[in-house]
Design a protein around this motif. Sequence first.
Motif, PDB file in Angstrom:
ATOM      1  N   ILE A   6       0.863  -1.177   0.000  1.00 57.83           N
ATOM      2  CA  ILE A   6       0.000   0.000   0.000  1.00 57.83           C
ATOM      3  C   ILE A   6       0.900   1.228   0.000  1.00 57.83           C
ATOM      4  O   ILE A   6       2.106   1.130   0.205  1.00 57.83           O
ATOM      5  CB  ILE A   6      -0.979   0.022   1.205  1.00 57.83           C
ATOM      6  N   ASP A   7       0.327   2.402  -0.249  1.00 57.68           N
ATOM      7  CA  ASP A   7       1.106   3.637  -0.259  1.00 57.68           C
ATOM      8  C   ASP A   7       1.516   4.022   1.153  1.00 57.68           C
ATOM      9  O   ASP A   7       0.714   3.974   2.083  1.00 57.68           O
ATOM     10  CB  ASP A   7       0.302   4.791  -0.867  1.00 57.68           C
ATOM     11  N   CYS A   8       2.764   4.450   1.311  1.00 58.50           N
ATOM     12  CA  CYS A   8       3.257   4.928   2.593  1.00 58.50           C
ATOM     13  C   CYS A   8       2.607   6.277   2.898  1.00 58.50           C
ATOM     14  O   CYS A   8       2.653   7.191   2.066  1.00 58.50           O
ATOM     15  CB  CYS A   8       4.781   5.080   2.554  1.00 58.50           C
ATOM     16  N   GLY A  12       4.923   8.469   0.544  1.00 60.55           N
ATOM     17  CA  GLY A  12       4.237   8.156  -0.702  1.00 60.55           C
ATOM     18  C   GLY A  12       4.796   6.947  -1.432  1.00 60.55           C
ATOM     19  O   GLY A  12       4.268   6.542  -2.451  1.00 60.55           O
ATOM     20  N   GLY A  13       5.888   6.365  -0.914  1.00 53.52           N
ATOM     21  CA  GLY A  13       6.445   5.152  -1.516  1.00 53.52           C
ATOM     22  C   GLY A  13       5.551   3.963  -1.209  1.00 53.52           C
ATOM     23  O   GLY A  13       4.437   4.115  -0.710  1.00 53.52           O
ATOM     24  N   GLU A  14       6.035   2.773  -1.502  1.00 58.06           N
ATOM     25  CA  GLU A  14       5.268   1.572  -1.211  1.00 58.06           C
ATOM     26  C   GLU A  14       5.726   0.967   0.108  1.00 58.06           C
ATOM     27  O   GLU A  14       6.920   0.863   0.359  1.00 58.06           O
ATOM     28  CB  GLU A  14       5.448   0.528  -2.314  1.00 58.06           C
ATOM     29  N   VAL A  33       6.287  -2.169   6.444  1.00 54.90           N
ATOM     30  CA  VAL A  33       7.562  -1.453   6.515  1.00 54.90           C
ATOM     31  C   VAL A  33       7.794  -0.759   5.184  1.00 54.90           C
ATOM     32  O   VAL A  33       7.623  -1.354   4.125  1.00 54.90           O
ATOM     33  CB  VAL A  33       8.735  -2.422   6.798  1.00 54.90           C
ATOM     34  N   CYS A  34       8.208   0.524   5.238  1.00 57.05           N
ATOM     35  CA  CYS A  34       8.541   1.283   4.030  1.00 57.05           C
ATOM     36  C   CYS A  34      10.042   1.179   3.779  1.00 57.05           C
ATOM     37  O   CYS A  34      10.848   1.564   4.633  1.00 57.05           O
ATOM     38  CB  CYS A  34       8.139   2.747   4.177  1.00 57.05           C
ATOM     39  N   GLY A  35      10.408   0.676   2.621  1.00 53.38           N
ATOM     40  CA  GLY A  35      11.817   0.564   2.253  1.00 53.38           C
ATOM     41  C   GLY A  35      12.454   1.889   1.925  1.00 53.38           C
ATOM     42  O   GLY A  35      13.680   2.027   1.945  1.00 53.38           O
ATOM     43  N   ASP A  36      11.635   2.915   1.621  1.00 55.64           N
ATOM     44  CA  ASP A  36      12.167   4.228   1.245  1.00 55.64           C
ATOM     45  C   ASP A  36      12.503   5.096   2.456  1.00 55.64           C
ATOM     46  O   ASP A  36      13.578   5.674   2.541  1.00 55.64           O
ATOM     47  CB  ASP A  36      11.177   4.975   0.346  1.00 55.64           C
TER      48      ASP A  36
END
Length: 87
Positions: A6-8, A12-14, A33-36
């Motif tokens: 889903i959007d962070c 706004g990342g995944e 968890v957001c990788g960005d």
Amino acid sequence: MMGMKIDCPCCGGEIDARHTESMSQTMRRMYFVCGDCGYRTPAGFEILFSLSASARPRDGVTLEVRPSPTLRGTVNARTTMTRVNAL
């Protein structure tokens, strides 16, 4: 587990679902968890009702059946519905 994204809400990342735990037979807690940007968060996922009756119902689980038209096209976490207001 298949990868759910889903959007962070922060960058706004995944964000990816990394782990889930059962809360009941129809509800799970998912950890994203957001990788960005490194954002981490839990989220709830719940089966609300059925669109068709199960061919193999589970003892102790009763879900209301609410038939609907056949879904068409791709449905994913980014799918949105436009609300039309009646005047």
